[in-house]
Design a protein around this motif. Sequence first.
Motif, mmCIF file in Angstrom:
data_model
loop_
_atom_site.group_PDB
_atom_site.id
_atom_site.type_symbol
_atom_site.label_atom_id
_atom_site.label_comp_id
_atom_site.label_asym_id
_atom_site.label_seq_id
_atom_site.Cartn_x
_atom_site.Cartn_y
_atom_site.Cartn_z
ATOM 1 N N VAL A 1 0.636 -1.319 0.151
ATOM 2 C CA VAL A 1 0.245 -0.011 0.454
ATOM 3 C C VAL A 1 1.007 1.027 -0.295
ATOM 4 N N ARG A 2 0.333 2.012 -0.848
ATOM 5 C CA ARG A 2 1.364 3.247 -0.926
ATOM 6 C C ARG A 2 1.194 4.157 0.504
ATOM 7 N N ASP A 3 2.279 4.975 0.075
ATOM 8 C CA ASP A 3 1.680 6.172 1.865
ATOM 9 C C ASP A 3 0.316 6.882 1.107
ATOM 10 N N GLY A 4 -0.131 7.173 2.208
ATOM 11 C CA GLY A 4 -1.448 7.352 2.343
ATOM 12 C C GLY A 4 -2.643 6.478 1.679
ATOM 13 N N GLY A 5 -2.166 5.335 1.020
ATOM 14 C CA GLY A 5 -3.400 4.480 0.610
ATOM 15 C C GLY A 5 -3.385 3.787 1.783
ATOM 16 N N VAL A 6 -4.817 2.577 0.891
ATOM 17 C CA VAL A 6 -6.228 2.096 2.260
ATOM 18 C C VAL A 6 -5.825 0.499 1.869
ATOM 19 N N PHE A 7 -6.279 -0.183 2.884
ATOM 20 C CA PHE A 7 -6.299 -1.498 3.257
ATOM 21 C C PHE A 7 -7.444 -1.950 4.066
ATOM 22 N N ALA B 1 -7.308 0.643 7.281
ATOM 23 C CA ALA B 1 -6.424 0.383 7.266
ATOM 24 C C ALA B 1 -5.783 1.836 6.590
ATOM 25 N N VAL B 2 -5.246 3.122 6.708
ATOM 26 C CA VAL B 2 -4.994 3.875 6.293
ATOM 27 C C VAL B 2 -3.135 4.134 6.652
#
Length: 264
Positions: free
Chosen positions: A155-161, A262-263
């Motif tokens: 997950v990239r920085d600022g992305g979400v799971f 989750a961020v």
Amino acid sequence: MGITRAGDEVEVRMTAAGTDWQSWQESWDRQQEWYMPDREERFRVMLDMVEAVVGPEPRVLDLACGTGSITDRLFRRFPRATSTGVDLDPALLAIARGTFEGDERVTFVTADLKDAAWAAELPHPTYDAVLTATALHWLHSEPLATLYGQIGGLVRDGGVFMNADHMIDTDTPRINAAERARRHAAMDRARAEGAADWADWWALAAKDPVLAAPTAERFAIYGEHADGDMPSVHWHARTLREAGFAEARAVWASPSDSLVLAVK
């Protein structure tokens, strides 16, 4: 092929055009809804939060994608999104590949999430969103925690799971028992009215000329069903923070299931 269940018999209607992948896709949805009548609501909230955090054109990893249920709803909501679907189940992947054949927005990858090198098969190093639903309860807590660590790197920085799944709070046994009794009573009523369950659906797949071989293969891989731990929503949130996510909590819940976001 059209698929219905009438009384105690599953009926199959063949068409001259060959395998009707859309009918298989829809029959999977109906079978899953027998267990989870609020299934569409969790998908709606999942995509609401994708849009809220990463916008309407996300690069998505559809984790343990099955027939591509999340990807299907993703493209209907966000036509400019792209998706990588990853799974090990050969029968469900056959339906996914057939359903999305010719759609350049999606790529499907066969990989075992318990294999330490599974992410090496992916076409992209990072994603805006990694999404999964009603799949990771197949894993026990230790391999699931390991998987969460791997997802933290995808997950990239600022992305979400996001994971929408069965999450059991063992501190509330009476609530759990009451919820389960009510849910199973509703399932029994739907079953009496002709709803197809897991066993019905797979029995039908095993009779299909195209799906028979991959169905046999998937049962050789997985066995009959999950034996995972299904830990609480609090365990998921804590483990995701330990995996490198800055924030994690439930953003939707039914009496039996939760959607954890989750961020990074």
